[in-house]
Scaffold this motif. Structure first.
Motif, PDB file in Angstrom:
ATOM      1  N   UNK A  66       0.832  -1.203   0.000  1.00 19.80           N
ATOM      2  CA  UNK A  66       0.000   0.000   0.000  1.00 19.80           C
ATOM      3  C   UNK A  66       0.871   1.260   0.000  1.00 19.80           C
ATOM      4  N   UNK A  97       1.248   3.880  -3.298  1.00 23.67           N
ATOM      5  CA  UNK A  97       1.037   5.321  -3.133  1.00 23.67           C
ATOM      6  C   UNK A  97       2.292   6.088  -3.558  1.00 23.67           C
ATOM      7  N   UNK A  98       3.452   5.575  -3.192  1.00 27.26           N
ATOM      8  CA  UNK A  98       4.709   6.215  -3.605  1.00 27.26           C
ATOM      9  C   UNK A  98       4.838   6.214  -5.118  1.00 27.26           C
ATOM     10  N   UNK A 156       2.232  10.271  -4.918  1.00 26.17           N
ATOM     11  CA  UNK A 156       1.567  11.001  -3.831  1.00 26.17           C
ATOM     12  C   UNK A 156       2.616  11.486  -2.827  1.00 26.17           C
ATOM     13  N   UNK A 167      -0.293  13.270   1.548  1.00 27.30           N
ATOM     14  CA  UNK A 167      -1.377  12.707   0.733  1.00 27.30           C
ATOM     15  C   UNK A 167      -1.460  11.200   0.955  1.00 27.30           C
ATOM     16  N   UNK A 222      -4.840   9.840   2.625  1.00 26.46           N
ATOM     17  CA  UNK A 222      -5.811   9.163   1.753  1.00 26.46           C
ATOM     18  C   UNK A 222      -5.685   7.649   1.777  1.00 26.46           C
ATOM     19  N   UNK A 223      -4.479   7.158   1.966  1.00 29.01           N
ATOM     20  CA  UNK A 223      -4.265   5.719   1.808  1.00 29.01           C
ATOM     21  C   UNK A 223      -3.998   5.041   3.152  1.00 29.01           C
ATOM     22  N   UNK A 225      -6.730   6.042   6.641  1.00 32.42           N
ATOM     23  CA  UNK A 225      -8.074   5.480   6.569  1.00 32.42           C
ATOM     24  C   UNK A 225      -8.084   3.963   6.765  1.00 32.42           C
ATOM     25  N   UNK A 226      -7.080   3.293   6.229  1.00 36.51           N
ATOM     26  CA  UNK A 226      -7.051   1.838   6.383  1.00 36.51           C
ATOM     27  C   UNK A 226      -6.560   1.431   7.760  1.00 36.51           C
TER      28      UNK A 226
END
Lengths: 384, 260
Positions: free
Chosen positions: A279, A283-284, A288, A292, A296-297, A300-301
C-alpha cells in the motif's frame, strides 16, 4: 480480448435441475434446532443449561423484588432534613431510590449554584447532541470541526458565565456528570489527533522526531495516571512564576490528554504496522506526497483496522476520568460518593452506585455499539 | 502503428534514452544484489527482463522509481537523474507508472477512486476531468462497468487490469511491470497480457519483468536476461530464445521450457 470480457459478464446458464439450490433439512434450522444444538446437545450441556437458568431466574426475580416491588421512591423532607426512617425500616430488603430522587441534581451537577442548574443541564444535552452529530457519517466533513469548535465555545460560556446576564461560576463549583463529560470529551478530542501525529512520528525517518515520540510514549506509559494527575495539580504550579495560576481542571485535562495520547498512539501504530507494504509502495509509485499518502491511503485503512482497540481505549479513558477525585475535582463518581456523606443518607451507597454505574454504562455501551456498527459499515469493502 | 510487433528497428536510434542505468550497484547488507548494471532504454522501446528468482530483476526496476535505493552508479529517467532531492523524485514518479505483482489496489476506495486519486491530487486535475479520463482507461482495459465496485469484489485478473488503468491515468511516459501475471490464475493471465499487448501497441516505453516468454516474443524489442545481480545477455527475442550464448541462459531457458 473482446470475447473475454463478454464471457466474464454473461451469466452462466444452469446446466440442469440438480444444480438448483435445495433447502436444508427442516430440523437443522429454526429456534428449536438452535436450542437443541446449543443448549441440550449432551447431558452435561443440559445440566449446565438447567442450573444456569435456575440461577438466572432466581437472581432476576430477587432483583426485581428489591429494585421495584419493595422499593421506596421518595421520602418526606422536613426542615430538619430528609426523614429516612421508612428506608431504614426496609433493612436492605428493598431499594431506597429516594436517595437518588433527592440527590440527583447533586450527582449530575455537583455544587454548581442550584438556581443555575439549567446551564450544566444544557451543556450535557449539547455534549450528547455533539456525539450524535459526530456519529453520523453524512456529517463527516471539514465543517464538523467548526461545529465542534463552536459547541465547545458555547459550553465554556455556559459553564463560566459572566456574560449575557449569566452570573460567573468559578470552576471550583463545577461538578458531577458535566465534569466527567468535559474531561473525557476534550480528552479524547485532543488526544486522538495528537496520538496520530505521535504514531507517525514514531515511524518517521527523521531520528530527532522519532526519538522525541518514543521518549514521550515510554515516559507517559511508564507512570500511573494518578501520579500524572498529582504532578499536574501539586508539582506543576511550583514551576510556574509567581502570580500565574492555571486552572486546576485545565491542568488535570492536559494530564489526561497527554496520558490518553500516549496509549492511543500505540494503538494507531499497531494499525500502521499491520498495513501491507504494497500500500505504501503503490502510493509512492503514483507520486503522492507523504501527507497525501498518509491522509488518503494509510490512515483510513490503519484506523479501520484498529477500531476495536481504539474504542476499548476510549471507554477506558471515559471511566479513568473518575481518578480526578484524588486531586479534589468533583466528577460524577465523586459527586455520588459525596451525596451519601450526609448523616440522613448514610448507608444508601448501593442505590447511588447502581445509579452512577448505570450512567457510565449508558455512555460506554453506546460507544461500544456504535463502534461495532461503524466497523461493519467501514469494512463493507472487504465483503464480496 | 508503424512500430508493431517484431519490428525492433522501429525504435529510432537517435531517440533520447528514456531510462539510463549506468554501473548501478546495490547491496542488502553484505548481499550484493545488483552488480554493475548498465541498461539503456530508448523512448518507445519495450524491454522484457527475465531471469531466475533472486536474480535482482525486480530490485532493478524498483530502483527506477526509487522504491529501492541504489548505492552506486547513476540512474537517469526521462532526462532527470535520481538523487536524494525529493523534488526530482516526485517529478520522476509522476512520469513513471508501476504495476505490481500483488496489484496493490487501495481496498478502501472504489475502482474509480483508485484511478482518480493521483490525477486529482498529484496532477491537480479537476475531478470531472479525472473521472472522464479514468472511465476512458477503464473502458480500454474493458471493465468500465466495475467502476463503482471495490477491489475486493473483483477477480485477480480484473484487479490487475484496474492497476494498469490506475497507472495509465497519470499519463506516464514510462511503464514498469513487476511480474504482473505471477499472482494470477492461469485463466486470468491472458486477459492481463492482452491488455499489456494493447498498451505496447500504443508506443509506450515499457520495462516488464515477466516469465511469460510468449509475451516477450510478441512485443519485446529487446530481452534482458539477468542472473545473480548481473545482466548476462541482452538482445532481440529471436536471438535470446533461439541462439543463447551463455550456459546460464541456456540452463534458464531449458527450465522455463520444461515448465511449459
Amino acid at each position: 480480448m473482446a470475447d473475454i470480457a463478454a464471457e466474464a459478464s454473461a451469466p452462466r446458464p444452469v446446466a440442469d435441475a440438480a444444480l438448483a439450490p435445495r433447502r436444508p433439512p427442516l430440523l437443522q434450522v429454526g429456534p428449536l434446532a438452535w436450542a437443541r444444538a446449543n443448549l441440550f446437545s449432551s447431558w452435561i450441556s443440559t445440566a449446565v443449561t438447567l442450573a444456569l437458568s435456575y440461577l438466572l431466574i432466581r437472581w432476576t426475580v430477587g432483583f426485581i423484588d428489591w429494585a421495584f416491588v419493595k422499593a421506596i421512591w421518595s421520602v418526606p423532607v422536613t426542615p430538619q432534613g430528609a426523614q429516612t426512617q421508612a428506608c431504614r425500616a426496609l433493612a436492605g430488603s428493598g431499594a431506597c431510590w429516594a436517595v437518588v430522587t433527592e440527590k440527583h441534581r447533586f450527582i449530575l451537577f455537583g455544587t454548581y449554584p442550584y438556581e443555575q442548574h439549567w446551564r450544566p443541564a444544557l451543556v450535557c444535552l449539547l455534549f450528547v447532541g455533539l456525539y450524535i452529530v459526530s456519529a453520523m457519517r453524512r456529517f463527516w466533513r471539514p465543517a464538523l470541526a467548526l461545529v465542534w469548535l463552536a459547541t465547545l465555545t458555547v459550553i465554556g460560556i455556559l459553564m463560566w458565565g459572566g456574560v449575557l446576564g449569566m452570573p460567573y461560576v468559578p470552576q471550583e463549583r463545577w461538578g458531577g456528570l458535566v465534569i466527567t463529560l468535559i474531561l473525557s470529551t476534550f480528552g479524547i478530542a485532543f488526544a486522538f489527533p495528537l496520538s496520530i501525529l505521535v504514531a507517525l512520528g514514531r515511524r518517521s525517518k527523521m531520528p530527532a522526531i522519532k526519538m522525541l515520540c518514543v521518549v514521550y510514549v515510554e515516559l507517559i506509559r511508564g507512570v500511573p495516571l494518578i501520579s500524572l494527575l498529582f504532578m499536574a495539580s501539586v508539582m506543576f504550579p511550583l514551576f510556574l512564576p509567581e502570580g500565574i495560576n492555571i486552572d486546576k481542571l485545565l491542568r488535570a485535562q492536559i494530564a489526561i490528554i497527554l496520558f490518553a495520547a500516549a496509549y492511543l498512539a500505540e494503538v494507531v501504530r499497531a494499525g500502521l504496522q499491520a498495513l501491507p507494504r504494497g500500500q505504501y509502495e503503490a502510493a509512492d509509485a503514483l507520486g503522492l506526497s507523504y501527507w497525501q499518502k498518509t491522509g488518503f491511503i494509510i490512515m483510513p485503512q490503519a484506523l479501520r483496522l484498529v477500531i476495536p482497540p481504539l474504542v476499548n481505549t476510549f471507554i477506558g479513558f471515559f471511566k479513568d476520568t473518575s481518578l480526578v477525585l484524588i486531586i479534589g475535582i468533583f466528577d460524577l463518581l465523586t459527586a455520588g460518593k459525596t451525596a451519601i456523606v450526609e448523616p440522613a443518607w448514610q448507608g444508601f451507597g448501593i442505590e447511588i452506585y447502581v445509579t452512577v454505574g448505570a450512567i457510565y454504562f449508558v455512555f460506554c455501551f453506546a460507544m461500544s455499539r456504535y463502534s461495532q456498527n461503524l466497523e461493519a459499515e467501514l469494512n463493507r469493502h472487504r465483503v464480496r | 502503428m508503424e512500430d508493431g510487433p517484431h519490428l525492433a528497428s522501429a525504435v529510432r536510434a537517435d531517440a533520447p534514452p528514456a531510462i539510463l542505468l549506468d554501473k548501478v550497484n546495490k547491496w542488502y547488507g553484505a548481499l550484493h544484489v545488483l552488480r554493475d548494471i548498465n541498461l539503456n532504454v530508448a523512448t518507445g522501446e519495450r524491454v522484457v527482463v527475465c531471469g531466475p528468482s533472486g536474480s535482482g530483476k525486480s530490485t532493478m526496476i524498483r530502483c527506477i522509481n526509487r522504491l529501492e535505493q541504489h548505492q552506486e552508479g547513476r540512474i537517469v529517467v526521462d532526462g532527470m537523474e535520481l538523487t536524494d532531492d525529493t523534488r526530482s523524485l516526485d517529478a520522476i514518479r509522476r512520469e513513471v507508472g508501476m504495476v505490481f505483482q500483488s496489484f496493490n489496489l487501495f481496498p478502501h476506495l472504489t475502482i474509480l477512486e483508485n484511478c482518480t486519486l493521483a490525477p486529482i491530487w498529484v496532477r491537480r486535475m479537476p475531478k470531472k476531468e479525472a473521472e472522464a479520463l479514468a472511465m476512458d482507461y477503464l473502458s480500454r482495459v474493458k471493465i468500465p462497468e466495475q467502476a463503482k465496485k471495490y477491489p475486493g469484489q473483483l477477480s485477480g485478473g480484473q484487479q490487475q487490469r484496474v492497476a494498469i488503468a490506475r497507472a495509465l491515468c497519470m499519463k506516464p511516459k514510462i511503464m514498469l511491470f513487476d511480474e504482473p501475471t505471477s499472482a494470477l490464475d492461469p485463466e486470468m493471465i491472458k486477459e492481463v497480457l492482452d491488455t499489456m499487448v494493447m498498451l505496447a501497441d500504443t508506443g509506450m516505453t515499457m520495462i516488464c519483468v515477466t516469465h511469460e516468454m510468449g509475451f516477450a516474443r510478441q512485443v519485446a524489442d529487446r530481452v534482458v536476461f539477468m542472473d545473480r545481480g548481473e545482466v548476462v545477455e541482452s538482445g532481440i527475442p529471436d536471438q535470446i530464445f533461439n541462439d543463447p550464448k551463455t550456459d546460464r541462459l541456456k540452463g534458464f531457458l531449458s527450465q522455463i521450457l520444461r515448465g511449459h
